[in-house]
Enzyme design. Structure first.
Site, PDB file in Angstrom:
ATOM      1  N   LYS A 141       0.832  -1.202   0.000  1.00 26.27           N
ATOM      2  CA  LYS A 141       0.000   0.000   0.000  1.00 26.27           C
ATOM      3  C   LYS A 141       0.865   1.251   0.000  1.00 26.27           C
ATOM      4  CE  LYS A 141      -3.532   2.526   2.578  1.00 26.27           C
ATOM      5  NZ  LYS A 141      -4.596   2.475   3.611  1.00 26.27           N
ATOM      6  N   HIS A 281      -5.761 -29.677 -32.961  1.00 26.74           N
ATOM      7  CA  HIS A 281      -6.788 -28.748 -32.514  1.00 26.74           C
ATOM      8  C   HIS A 281      -7.611 -29.324 -31.369  1.00 26.74           C
ATOM      9  CE1 HIS A 281      -5.578 -26.252 -35.784  1.00 26.74           C
ATOM     10  NE2 HIS A 281      -6.013 -27.084 -36.709  1.00 26.74           N
TER      11      HIS A 281
END
Length: 529
Positions: A141, A281
């Site tokens: 922070k 695929h």
């Protein structure tokens, strides 16, 4: 307001993973950084001859409650959170004897590793870090003034800036803060998901998933899409845990297809012989079992030679030289196996673009796990499809009983169909696929595609008839109408395995009886979307 360069005068170091710790701390000390530390970290630093001040000395409170309470104190959090350019903050720090902390180095208790080892509930709870995440969040922070390091791989970056600039710049502190919050988020996600499993909550009100960047990718499925590969930290063998021996970096599609291939071939126990799967695929275009890996590859290749070009090959056993030589006869993108002999690696070394991956083992197809998929505004979560059936689970519903050989092929085809996109139809003969129809909107279309592919192969190999003649067929879901079974009979199939459960089961069974087919129900389906 944040300053660009913040000197590093004081660091608090408290780490579980001590990789690189001594060299990093010594470099800090050499640069004049004072070091605060706790417990085992402080002891390790002192053993290395470094000067360390205990956090307990700074706070005036000893570590207590088996180490559960040691850094949860205003002297620590004030030193991390105080704004350096706020006069009121600095006055409060002076009044209460709080010194500023410019660098926080923390990696957390090994909660994920403890769970992965199958530790007891009590041990898992004890490995939930409290003080660490609190400090990390505080430092992140206040990144305008504080640098926070949660990953060992960031040690060198911090030291490089310290040497070059005398401190860290704002851009680095921002990146470190983002990494820190991602780490605490992932940690909390791991704890909450473990707790959900521990109490048997299959659909907790809130759920999080996390990952660690393994590789930036050039693009996604298509060149205009951005992509990256993240790993979850799970130990399941596969593309995420594999060693890449050679070849270019894996692409987005390579990773997806390789995962599909390895999960497919893992269905076949290596103790029962070699198996090979060829994927294109994300769908199998050929799967086979045989006495040797090379023969399994050739039989899988013969199912659909056209689609196999540029495919992904997976083996359930060690890749040997003979199999490697057979594979190099055509272009292949990736080969993945539990291991590879030196001979096999030497063969592939001549194909610089071919990627070879080894994993050290196979994923357990029966293991539980979680799968999720993003949709607009949310994501779907389900357990992994680990459903399996054996001979004792099958129910013969036709007058004709399948022969033992047909049963073997039916169960083989069923294992393959689990990994074929729906609607899925898999023709098999002698433990090899001979025709696969995948991903169609109509089941009968998949049936006909599999038949046509078998006809193409028969023509290419000058066979007297397609290998679907005398085959066994698996359907991932029930046949809604009798026409699907009739199409299978047209292709020469002699036995069918399917889940059953259609309103027209009686009609489908009657058609099978009229055609002389054997049919078994599994009571389980394998949709794959």
């Amino acid at each position: 307001m944040p300053h660009d360069i913040v000197p590093l005068k004081r660091a608090l170091i408290s780490v579980s993973d001590k990789t690189g710790l001594i060299d990093f701390a010594r470099a800090l000390a050499d640069a004049g950084v004072q070091i605060l530390s706790t417990g085992g970290t402080a002891a390790a630093l002192r053993d290395a001859g470094l000067t360390v001040r205990d956090v307990s000395d700074a706070t005036g409170f000893p570590e207590m409650m088996d180490g559960r309470v040691k850094t949860l104190h205003p002297v620590v959090h004030g030193g991390l959170l105080a704004l350096r350019d706020d006069a009121a903050h600095q006055q409060a720090a002076t009044e209460h004897g709080i010194e500023m902390i410019d660098l926080l180095v923390v990696n957390l208790y090994p909660f994920e590793e403890t769970v992965a080892k199958g530790a007891s509930h009590a041990d898992c709870v004890e490995n939930i870090d409290i003080g660490g995440p609190a400090m990390i969040r505080a430092a992140a922070k206040n990144h305008a003034f504080v640098s926070v390091v949660v990953d060992v791989q960031d040690y060198d970056t911090v030291l490089a800036q310290l040497r070059a600039k005398g401190g860290t710049d704002l851009a680095l502190r921002q990146r470190l803060a983002q990494t820190a919050y991602a780490r605490t988020a992932a940690y909390d996600a791991a704890v909450s998901n473990w707790m959900a499993d521990a109490i048997g909550d299959e659909a907790p009100r809130r759920r999080s998933f996390s990952g660690t960047l393994a590789q930036g990718l050039r693009y996604g499925e298509n060149p205009h899409q951005r992509a990256a590969f993240y790993v979850s930290g799970q130990s399941r063998p596969g593309v995420a845990t594999a060693r890449q021996w050679q070849g270019k970096e894996l692409s987005y599609n390579n990773i997806n297809d390789t995962d599909s291939a390895f999960e497919m071939v893992a269905e076949f126990d290596p103790a029962q012989g070699p198996a090979c799967a060829i994927i294109k695929h994300a769908n199998p275009c050929g799967v086979a079992r045989a006495d040797t890996a090379a023969e399994a590859y050739r039989r899988a290749f013969d199912c659909d030679r056209t689609s196999a070009f540029g495919g992904i090959i997976a083996l359930n056993q060690t890749l040997d030289g003979d199999t490697a030589r057979a594979i190099t006869e055509i272009f292949t993108e990736v080969v993945i196996a539990p291991d590879a002999t030196e001979d096999a690696r030497a063969v592939f070394a001549e194909r610089k673009n071919l990627r070879l991956l080894t994993t050290g083992g196979l994923p357990d197809p029966a293991a539980s796990g979680t799968a999720f998929r993003q949709v607009a505004g949310g994501f779907l979560v389900q357990s992994r499809d680990n459903g399996r059936v054996g001979r004792d689970d099958l129910r013969v519903v036709t007058r004709r009983q399948p022969s033992p050989e047909e049963l073997d092929d039916l169960l083989f085809a069923w294992q393959v169909a689990k990994h074929v996109k729906s609607n899925a139809i898999v023709y098999a003969r002698d433990l090899a696929t001979v025709g696969i129809g995948a991903g169609q909107m109509s089941r009968i279309d998949s049936t006909r595609i599999g038949q046509r592919k078998a006809q193409d192969v028969a023509q290419a190999l000058s066979l007297p008839q397609p290998l679907t003649s005398g085959s066994a067929v698996a359907s991932d879901a029930f046949f809604p109408f009798a026409d699907g079974v009739e199409a299978l009979a047209e292709a020469g199939a002699r036995a069918v395995i399917q889940p059953g459960g259609s309103m027209r089961d009686a009609e489908v069974i009657a058609a099978a009886d009229a055609l002389g087919l054997a049919m078994v129900f599994t009571g389980q389906r394998h949709f794959r979307h």
